[in-house]
Design a protein around this motif. Structure first.
Motif, short mmCIF file in Angstrom:
data_model
loop_
_atom_site.label_atom_id
_atom_site.label_comp_id
_atom_site.label_asym_id
_atom_site.label_seq_id
_atom_site.Cartn_x
_atom_site.Cartn_y
_atom_site.Cartn_z
N ARG A 51 -77.17 140.37 6.54
CA ARG A 51 -75.94 140.63 5.78
C ARG A 51 -74.92 141.33 6.70
NH1 ARG A 51 -78.29 142.17 1.80
NH2 ARG A 51 -78.11 140.28 0.57
N THR A 52 -75.38 142.31 7.47
CA THR A 52 -74.50 143.00 8.42
C THR A 52 -73.91 142.02 9.43
OG1 THR A 52 -75.71 145.08 8.15
CG2 THR A 52 -74.41 144.83 10.16
N MET A 53 -74.75 141.11 9.92
CA MET A 53 -74.26 140.11 10.88
C MET A 53 -73.15 139.25 10.25
SD MET A 53 -77.89 138.91 12.46
CE MET A 53 -77.70 138.57 14.20
N LEU A 54 -73.39 138.81 9.02
CA LEU A 54 -72.40 137.96 8.35
C LEU A 54 -71.11 138.70 8.05
CD1 LEU A 54 -74.53 135.80 5.88
CD2 LEU A 54 -73.23 135.01 7.86
N GLN A 55 -71.19 140.01 7.88
CA GLN A 55 -70.00 140.81 7.56
C GLN A 55 -69.29 141.34 8.80
OE1 GLN A 55 -71.69 143.74 4.87
NE2 GLN A 55 -71.68 142.31 3.13
N ASP A 58 -65.20 138.74 13.34
CA ASP A 58 -65.28 137.81 14.46
C ASP A 58 -66.69 137.28 14.71
OD1 ASP A 58 -62.50 137.98 15.01
OD2 ASP A 58 -62.85 139.82 16.16
N ALA A 59 -67.51 137.26 13.66
CA ALA A 59 -68.88 136.76 13.80
C ALA A 59 -69.21 135.78 12.69
CB ALA A 59 -69.88 137.92 13.79
N LYS A 78 -67.50 136.74 18.61
CA LYS A 78 -66.46 136.85 19.64
C LYS A 78 -66.43 138.29 20.12
CE LYS A 78 -62.73 135.09 21.76
NZ LYS A 78 -61.37 135.40 21.51
N LYS A 79 -66.62 138.47 21.43
CA LYS A 79 -66.58 139.81 22.04
C LYS A 79 -65.63 139.74 23.22
CE LYS A 79 -71.17 141.42 20.71
NZ LYS A 79 -72.36 142.15 21.16
N GLY A 80 -64.42 140.21 23.01
CA GLY A 80 -63.41 140.12 24.06
C GLY A 80 -63.14 138.66 24.38
N PRO A 81 -63.16 138.29 25.67
CA PRO A 81 -62.86 136.91 26.04
C PRO A 81 -64.07 135.97 25.89
CG PRO A 81 -63.25 138.19 28.02
CD PRO A 81 -63.32 139.16 26.84
N ASP A 82 -65.22 136.51 25.51
CA ASP A 82 -66.45 135.72 25.48
C ASP A 82 -66.99 135.55 24.07
OD1 ASP A 82 -66.30 135.69 28.26
OD2 ASP A 82 -67.66 137.40 28.49
N LEU A 83 -67.85 134.56 23.90
CA LEU A 83 -68.57 134.35 22.64
C LEU A 83 -70.02 134.71 22.90
CD1 LEU A 83 -68.21 133.25 19.70
CD2 LEU A 83 -69.18 131.11 20.56
N TYR A 84 -70.53 135.70 22.15
CA TYR A 84 -71.95 136.07 22.27
C TYR A 84 -72.76 135.16 21.37
CZ TYR A 84 -76.33 138.52 21.85
OH TYR A 84 -77.66 138.82 21.86
N LEU A 85 -73.85 134.62 21.90
CA LEU A 85 -74.76 133.75 21.17
C LEU A 85 -76.10 134.47 21.05
CD1 LEU A 85 -75.30 129.99 21.80
CD2 LEU A 85 -77.27 131.52 21.69
N VAL A 113 -62.79 126.26 20.81
CA VAL A 113 -61.74 126.42 19.79
C VAL A 113 -61.16 127.83 19.83
CG1 VAL A 113 -61.35 126.52 17.29
CG2 VAL A 113 -62.57 124.58 18.28
N GLN A 114 -62.02 128.82 20.11
CA GLN A 114 -61.58 130.21 20.16
C GLN A 114 -61.08 130.62 21.55
OE1 GLN A 114 -64.52 132.89 18.46
NE2 GLN A 114 -64.63 131.73 16.56
N HIS A 115 -60.94 129.65 22.44
CA HIS A 115 -60.41 129.87 23.80
C HIS A 115 -61.21 130.92 24.56
CE1 HIS A 115 -57.08 127.38 22.54
NE2 HIS A 115 -56.89 128.18 21.49
#
Length: 171
Positions: A51-55, A58-59, A78-85, A113-115
């Motif tokens: 639930r925390t992750m979904l809330q 930018d995630a 989204k963390k700064g210029p990067d996407l954390y997976l 899409v999020q550049h």
């Protein structure tokens, strides 16, 4: 995204909890090659954590469903210029069927899409087969290491562990 891949919602939390824990920990996880059961006891996540992750701003959690059954998911933030997976998960019974590759492709499309500059992730350093799988998809070690948290909510370590940071530069 295809009709099998879509953003998860709060209604998906119980199914996500069951899927993630079955793929990473316990006896059911040993049916697949992504198990951490030999490294860590306990659960991988819980409904409150999901639930925390979904809330998280930018995630999102992207889910993969087939015939109404949840078979995979991945957490993206989204963390700064990067996407954390993180938390790339495929049901042990459905592994090796290409679902992980489809979720990775959806993550890369999200990053584009999020550049984003790159996609980053952390992988337990002793998970050599998993590291090799990511390397075959263009991810490389950044040489950064992070201690595995000593937190019973994330599992009980059977041995000392650390994460390596991997990334795939997109631009």
């Amino acid at each position: 995204m295809n009709e099998q891949i879509s953003p998860a919602t709060e209604q998906d939390i119980p199914a996500l909890d069951k899927l993630v824990n079955s793929a990473y920990r316990g006896e059911s996880s040993k049916k697949g090659w992504t198990t951490e059961a030999n490294l860590i006891d306990g659960i991988r996540t819980n409904e409150e954590g999901l639930r925390t992750m979904l809330q998280t701003p930018d995630a999102t959690i992207i889910k993969y469903e087939e015939a109404g059954q949840l078979l995979g998911c991945v957490y993206l933030e989204k963390k700064g210029p990067d996407l954390y997976l993180g938390m790339l998960t495929v049901s042990p019974e459905a592994q090796t069927g290409g679902i992980g590759k489809q979720l990775m492709a959806a993550a890369e499309q999200t990053a584009i899409v999020q550049h984003c500059r790159a996609i980053t992730m952390t992988v337990i350093t002793v998970r050599h087969e998993l590291i090799a799988w990511y390397e075959r998809r263009g991810y490389q070690s950044t040489d950064e290491r992070i201690p595995f948290p000593n937190n019973p909510n994330l599992g009980i370590l059977k041995q000392p562990l650390e994460f390596m940071v991997m990334e795939k530069v997109l631009t």
